[in-house]
Motif scaffolding. Structure first.
Motif, PDB file in Angstrom:
ATOM      1  N   GLU A 130       0.813  -1.207   0.000  1.00  0.00           N
ATOM      2  CA  GLU A 130       0.000   0.000   0.000  1.00  0.00           C
ATOM      3  C   GLU A 130       0.853   1.265   0.000  1.00  0.00           C
ATOM      4  N   SER A 170      -9.942  -4.637   4.910  1.00  0.00           N
ATOM      5  CA  SER A 170      -9.821  -3.846   3.684  1.00  0.00           C
ATOM      6  C   SER A 170      -8.813  -2.716   3.815  1.00  0.00           C
ATOM      7  N   ASP A 171      -8.623  -2.204   5.043  1.00  0.00           N
ATOM      8  CA  ASP A 171      -7.697  -1.090   5.238  1.00  0.00           C
ATOM      9  C   ASP A 171      -6.683  -1.327   6.353  1.00  0.00           C
ATOM     10  N   SER A 224      -4.462   2.059   6.056  1.00  0.00           N
ATOM     11  CA  SER A 224      -4.346   2.770   4.786  1.00  0.00           C
ATOM     12  C   SER A 224      -5.711   3.160   4.239  1.00  0.00           C
ATOM     13  N   THR A 225      -5.752   4.309   3.604  1.00  0.00           N
ATOM     14  CA  THR A 225      -6.911   4.780   2.855  1.00  0.00           C
ATOM     15  C   THR A 225      -6.392   5.305   1.520  1.00  0.00           C
ATOM     16  N   HIS A 236      -3.425   7.884   1.686  1.00  0.00           N
ATOM     17  CA  HIS A 236      -2.890   8.045   3.038  1.00  0.00           C
ATOM     18  C   HIS A 236      -2.495   6.690   3.620  1.00  0.00           C
ATOM     19  N   SER A 237      -1.376   6.665   4.332  1.00  0.00           N
ATOM     20  CA  SER A 237      -0.915   5.439   4.989  1.00  0.00           C
ATOM     21  C   SER A 237      -0.324   5.788   6.351  1.00  0.00           C
TER      22      SER A 237
END
Length: 287
Positions: free
Chosen positions: A49, A213-214, A243-244, A247-248
């Motif tokens: 990611e 998922s994140d 994570s999005t 952004h991490s």
């Protein structure tokens, strides 16, 4: 270190041979059937990611025109005294910015608190994993040149301030949930204290296990190889990544106190299994 240098040259030259062969095969295919429609090869999704895997780089290179801001923070090594698990101890911080010149090439600059290190970096995606399996792995080069900006009385010559790091990252996305990378590296300092060697070869193994998922679990192990009397300790880190889109955030424990790769490789004397570890986090934001 002669054997290590030979290994270094062989390992770092191999991806260049693969890239040249890939280009040769592409040209040959076009020459064989110039009127055939061009079929674009579908690339596999990114193995990681973020561009960083705790203490090391990943193979990820963002698309052309992307700007990435990074903050790396390391609290003090846990000492067992009244330091609130290292949070009250002196910290080390790095702030950096990266820019993707093309879909394959990223350049960057960062500044680090300890030793006032200024680093200039380059990352190049040499080979990229494809969905059809014809290219089973991604191969990426990462390197940096660092300058120690401490007062001049600490050095005899300007070149004494310089250190360098080179790494080949071989990564594979096995499935949606699991990715792995293997990364040999070569560190060099122009000046070190005797009887240390100026050069050091190391191999990193890291991975990501996606649990939501994140949310992902990360691990990062770095093993140096050297013949010097006081050998640096292996780097061991484990953490969690949130994570999005764009952004991490990674939070972890690591026995590395530095942030620049060659500094950790050459000088780390913290033993993870003896309780010498620090809490750290990495934050990245892309535009």
């Amino acid at each position: 270190m002669k054997l290590y240098k030979k290994i270094f040259i062989a390992v770092f030259a191999f991806p260049m041979v693969l890239l040249a062969q890939e280009q040769k095969d592409t040209i040959a295919a076009v020459e064989e059937d110039s009127i055939a429609p061009v079929v674009e090869v579908e690339l596999e999704r990114a193995a990681f990611e973020s561009t960083s895997l705790i203490e090391n780089q990943t193979n990820r290179v963002y698309s052309k025109g992307t700007i990435e801001m990074i903050m790396n923070h390391r609290f003090g090594v846990v000492s067992g005294t009244n330091d609130l698990i290292g949070i009250w101890a002196p910290s080390n911080i790095r702030i950096a910015v990266n820019y993707s010149i093309t879909d394959r090439i990223t350049v960057g600059f960062g500044t680090t608190k300890d030793n006032r290190l200024q680093d200039f970096s380059l990352k190049v995606a040499l080979l990229r994993q494809t969905v059809n399996g014809k290219m089973p792995v991604s191969v990426t080069y990462y390197g940096n040149a660092s300058i120690n900006a401490m007062p001049k009385e600490n050095f005899y010559h300007t070149s004494d301030r310089h250190s360098f790091f080179n790494q080949i990252i071989i990564a594979k996305r096995f499935c949606k949930a699991f990715s792995l990378q293997l990364a040999p590296s070569y560190s060099h300092y122009n000046v070190v204290d005797a009887p240390m060697s100026n050069d050091l070869f190391a191999v990193e193994l890291g991975g990501r296990l996606k649990v939501a998922s994140d949310i992902s679990i990360l691990f990062d192990v770095n093993q140096p190889f050297t013949s010097q009397e006081i050998a640096p300790k292996s780097g061991i880190s484990i953490g969690t990544e949130f994570s999005t889109v764009g952004h991490s955030f990674q939070i972890f424990v690591s026995n590395y106190r530095g942030i620049i790769n060659q500094q950790n490789n050459m000088f780390n004397q913290n033993d993870f299994f003896e309780g010498d570890f620090a809490i750290g986090f990495n934050i990245s934001r892309t535009w």
